[in-house]
Design a protein around this motif. Structure first.
Motif, PDB file in Angstrom:
ATOM      1  N   ALA A   1       0.858  -1.186   0.000  1.00 26.61           N
ATOM      2  CA  ALA A   1       0.000   0.000   0.000  1.00 26.61           C
ATOM      3  C   ALA A   1       0.894   1.236   0.000  1.00 26.61           C
ATOM      4  O   ALA A   1       1.915   1.274   0.677  1.00 26.61           O
ATOM      5  N   SER A   2       0.532   2.229  -0.754  1.00 27.80           N
ATOM      6  CA  SER A   2       1.317   3.464  -0.842  1.00 27.80           C
ATOM      7  C   SER A   2       0.842   4.442   0.231  1.00 27.80           C
ATOM      8  O   SER A   2      -0.349   4.755   0.316  1.00 27.80           O
ATOM      9  N   THR A   3       1.794   4.912   1.040  1.00 30.67           N
ATOM     10  CA  THR A   3       1.465   5.835   2.130  1.00 30.67           C
ATOM     11  C   THR A   3       2.333   7.097   2.082  1.00 30.67           C
ATOM     12  O   THR A   3       2.629   7.689   3.110  1.00 30.67           O
ATOM     13  N   VAL A   4       2.715   7.519   0.897  1.00 32.30           N
ATOM     14  CA  VAL A   4       3.585   8.683   0.738  1.00 32.30           C
ATOM     15  C   VAL A   4       2.905   9.927   1.306  1.00 32.30           C
ATOM     16  O   VAL A   4       1.782  10.268   0.932  1.00 32.30           O
ATOM     17  N   GLY A   5       3.563  10.586   2.244  1.00 30.13           N
ATOM     18  CA  GLY A   5       3.049  11.821   2.832  1.00 30.13           C
ATOM     19  C   GLY A   5       1.874  11.629   3.777  1.00 30.13           C
ATOM     20  O   GLY A   5       1.262  12.604   4.205  1.00 30.13           O
ATOM     21  N   ALA A   6       1.550  10.398   4.126  1.00 30.92           N
ATOM     22  CA  ALA A   6       0.423  10.136   5.026  1.00 30.92           C
ATOM     23  C   ALA A   6       0.803  10.437   6.473  1.00 30.92           C
ATOM     24  O   ALA A   6       1.961  10.308   6.862  1.00 30.92           O
ATOM     25  N   ILE A   7      -0.176  10.835   7.271  1.00 28.05           N
ATOM     26  CA  ILE A   7       0.012  11.040   8.708  1.00 28.05           C
ATOM     27  C   ILE A   7      -0.167   9.685   9.372  1.00 28.05           C
ATOM     28  O   ILE A   7      -1.245   9.080   9.280  1.00 28.05           O
ATOM     29  N   LEU A   8       0.893   9.205  10.028  1.00 26.33           N
ATOM     30  CA  LEU A   8       0.904   7.848  10.577  1.00 26.33           C
ATOM     31  C   LEU A   8       1.136   7.841  12.082  1.00 26.33           C
ATOM     32  O   LEU A   8       1.766   6.928  12.602  1.00 26.33           O
ATOM     33  N   THR A   9       0.618   8.796  12.798  1.00 28.54           N
ATOM     34  CA  THR A   9       0.849   8.877  14.245  1.00 28.54           C
ATOM     35  C   THR A   9      -0.165   8.044  15.014  1.00 28.54           C
ATOM     36  O   THR A   9      -1.334   7.947  14.623  1.00 28.54           O
ATOM     37  N   ASP A  10       0.299   7.443  16.103  1.00 26.67           N
ATOM     38  CA  ASP A  10      -0.550   6.706  17.036  1.00 26.67           C
ATOM     39  C   ASP A  10      -1.392   5.611  16.391  1.00 26.67           C
ATOM     40  O   ASP A  10      -2.534   5.379  16.784  1.00 26.67           O
ATOM     41  N   ILE A  11      -0.831   4.928  15.384  1.00 23.09           N
ATOM     42  CA  ILE A  11      -1.580   3.832  14.766  1.00 23.09           C
ATOM     43  C   ILE A  11      -1.321   2.530  15.518  1.00 23.09           C
ATOM     44  O   ILE A  11      -0.250   2.333  16.084  1.00 23.09           O
ATOM     45  N   GLU A  12      -2.293   1.653  15.538  1.00 23.46           N
ATOM     46  CA  GLU A  12      -2.186   0.342  16.184  1.00 23.46           C
ATOM     47  C   GLU A  12      -1.953  -0.686  15.085  1.00 23.46           C
ATOM     48  O   GLU A  12      -2.787  -0.831  14.186  1.00 23.46           O
ATOM     49  N   ILE A  13      -0.809  -1.393  15.145  1.00 20.02           N
ATOM     50  CA  ILE A  13      -0.445  -2.330  14.076  1.00 20.02           C
ATOM     51  C   ILE A  13      -0.218  -3.753  14.585  1.00 20.02           C
ATOM     52  O   ILE A  13       0.380  -4.568  13.886  1.00 20.02           O
ATOM     53  N   SER A  14      -0.718  -4.104  15.747  1.00 18.45           N
ATOM     54  CA  SER A  14      -0.521  -5.444  16.295  1.00 18.45           C
ATOM     55  C   SER A  14      -1.030  -6.500  15.323  1.00 18.45           C
ATOM     56  O   SER A  14      -2.178  -6.460  14.885  1.00 18.45           O
ATOM     57  N   GLY A  15      -0.150  -7.429  14.961  1.00 19.58           N
ATOM     58  CA  GLY A  15      -0.525  -8.537  14.086  1.00 19.58           C
ATOM     59  C   GLY A  15      -0.755  -8.153  12.642  1.00 19.58           C
ATOM     60  O   GLY A  15      -1.170  -8.989  11.835  1.00 19.58           O
ATOM     61  N   ALA A  16      -0.506  -6.904  12.273  1.00 18.61           N
ATOM     62  CA  ALA A  16      -0.740  -6.455  10.894  1.00 18.61           C
ATOM     63  C   ALA A  16       0.398  -6.886   9.975  1.00 18.61           C
ATOM     64  O   ALA A  16       1.544  -6.967  10.385  1.00 18.61           O
ATOM     65  N   ASP A  17       0.067  -7.164   8.722  1.00 24.08           N
ATOM     66  CA  ASP A  17       1.042  -7.496   7.686  1.00 24.08           C
ATOM     67  C   ASP A  17       1.202  -6.240   6.831  1.00 24.08           C
ATOM     68  O   ASP A  17       0.301  -5.886   6.064  1.00 24.08           O
ATOM     69  N   LEU A  18       2.350  -5.554   6.998  1.00 24.74           N
ATOM     70  CA  LEU A  18       2.547  -4.227   6.403  1.00 24.74           C
ATOM     71  C   LEU A  18       3.656  -4.200   5.353  1.00 24.74           C
ATOM     72  O   LEU A  18       4.135  -3.121   5.009  1.00 24.74           O
ATOM     73  N   LEU A  19       4.053  -5.329   4.839  1.00 29.92           N
ATOM     74  CA  LEU A  19       5.161  -5.433   3.895  1.00 29.92           C
ATOM     75  C   LEU A  19       4.995  -4.468   2.720  1.00 29.92           C
ATOM     76  O   LEU A  19       3.981  -4.472   2.028  1.00 29.92           O
ATOM     77  N   GLY A  20       6.005  -3.629   2.504  1.00 33.12           N
ATOM     78  CA  GLY A  20       6.005  -2.711   1.370  1.00 33.12           C
ATOM     79  C   GLY A  20       5.053  -1.538   1.499  1.00 33.12           C
ATOM     80  O   GLY A  20       4.765  -0.863   0.511  1.00 33.12           O
ATOM     81  N   SER A  21       4.547  -1.274   2.697  1.00 32.80           N
ATOM     82  CA  SER A  21       3.566  -0.208   2.860  1.00 32.80           C
ATOM     83  C   SER A  21       4.173   1.122   3.317  1.00 32.80           C
ATOM     84  O   SER A  21       3.476   2.123   3.355  1.00 32.80           O
ATOM     85  N   GLY A  22       5.440   1.110   3.691  1.00 35.76           N
ATOM     86  CA  GLY A  22       6.047   2.330   4.206  1.00 35.76           C
ATOM     87  C   GLY A  22       5.773   2.524   5.687  1.00 35.76           C
ATOM     88  O   GLY A  22       6.172   3.519   6.273  1.00 35.76           O
ATOM     89  N   ILE A  23       5.084   1.589   6.309  1.00 32.59           N
ATOM     90  CA  ILE A  23       4.811   1.650   7.736  1.00 32.59           C
ATOM     91  C   ILE A  23       5.711   0.621   8.410  1.00 32.59           C
ATOM     92  O   ILE A  23       5.745  -0.541   8.016  1.00 32.59           O
ATOM     93  N   SER A  24       6.472   1.077   9.407  1.00 30.74           N
ATOM     94  CA  SER A  24       7.344   0.158  10.122  1.00 30.74           C
ATOM     95  C   SER A  24       7.410   0.561  11.584  1.00 30.74           C
ATOM     96  O   SER A  24       6.982   1.654  11.961  1.00 30.74           O
ATOM     97  N   VAL A  25       7.935  -0.339  12.386  1.00 30.36           N
ATOM     98  CA  VAL A  25       8.081  -0.067  13.815  1.00 30.36           C
ATOM     99  C   VAL A  25       9.490   0.416  14.068  1.00 30.36           C
ATOM    100  O   VAL A  25      10.442  -0.331  13.924  1.00 30.36           O
ATOM    101  N   GLY A  26       9.653   1.688  14.380  1.00 27.97           N
ATOM    102  CA  GLY A  26      10.947   2.286  14.736  1.00 27.97           C
ATOM    103  C   GLY A  26      12.049   2.086  13.723  1.00 27.97           C
ATOM    104  O   GLY A  26      12.137   1.075  13.063  1.00 27.97           O
ATOM    105  N   GLY A  27      12.873   3.060  13.587  1.00 25.65           N
ATOM    106  CA  GLY A  27      14.066   2.993  12.741  1.00 25.65           C
ATOM    107  C   GLY A  27      13.755   2.801  11.263  1.00 25.65           C
ATOM    108  O   GLY A  27      12.629   2.782  10.826  1.00 25.65           O
ATOM    109  N   GLU A  28      14.846   2.675  10.505  1.00 23.15           N
ATOM    110  CA  GLU A  28      14.709   2.486   9.069  1.00 23.15           C
ATOM    111  C   GLU A  28      14.808   1.008   8.751  1.00 23.15           C
ATOM    112  O   GLU A  28      15.406   0.245   9.473  1.00 23.15           O
ATOM    113  N   TYR A  29      14.276   0.613   7.657  1.00 21.73           N
ATOM    114  CA  TYR A  29      14.365  -0.787   7.227  1.00 21.73           C
ATOM    115  C   TYR A  29      14.852  -0.882   5.822  1.00 21.73           C
ATOM    116  O   TYR A  29      14.905   0.034   5.093  1.00 21.73           O
TER     117      TYR A  29
END
Length: 147
Positions: free
Chosen positions: A119-147
């Motif tokens: 999923a493309s999330t360029v320029g999206a506001i991604l604060t305080d999202i809950e991602i437990s158990g989510a499959d986010l591969l290639g979405s630009g959403i990650s947990v801390g740091g760069e990947y």
């Protein structure tokens, strides 16, 4: 003037108290129907709408207001949500693969157990999202740091 207002004040107080417990529903029922029938609802007001389990494959939701909407288990594969307001929306278990969420407001969104692959999330506001158990591969959403 005081004599006129005194009998009215208890009624106003009662109406105010009763209305505080009512749920706030802001979605436009005509636009919800339009979305479900045509998969096109650009710039629609769908805030607070119950779209649980809706099949919205490839839907045009550009600039739509989905604040607080319930999209749990919805299928949004390939949907265009560019610039959409999804603040506080529930996408638990939703299928959001290959969707476009560029410049969307995803603040406080629940993505628990969602599939959001590529999923493309360029320029999206991604604060305080809950991602437990989510499959986010290639979405630009990650947990801390760069990947």
């Amino acid at each position: 003037m005081k004599g006129i207002l005194l009998p009215v004040l208890p009624a106003i107080a009662l109406m105010t108290t009763l209305s505080l417990g009512l749920p706030v529903r802001a979605e436009n029922p005509v636009q919800v129907k339009q979305l479900l029938e045509t998969s096109a609802c650009s710039a629609c007001n769908l805030s607070g709408a119950n779209l649980t389990g809706a099949h919205l494959i490839g839907a045009d939701l550009r600039n739509a207001n989905l604040q607080g909407a319930n999209l749990a288990n919805a299928n949004l594969e390939g949907a265009d949500l560019t610039g959409a307001n999804l603040k506080g929306a529930n996408l638990e278990g939703a299928f959001v693969t290959n969707a476009i969420l560029d410049q969307a407001n995803l603040a406080g969104v629940n993505l628990t157990n969602a599939r959001m692959i590529n999923a493309s999330t360029v320029g999206a506001i991604l604060t305080d999202i809950e991602i437990s158990g989510a499959d986010l591969l290639g979405s630009g959403i990650s947990v801390g740091g760069e990947y």
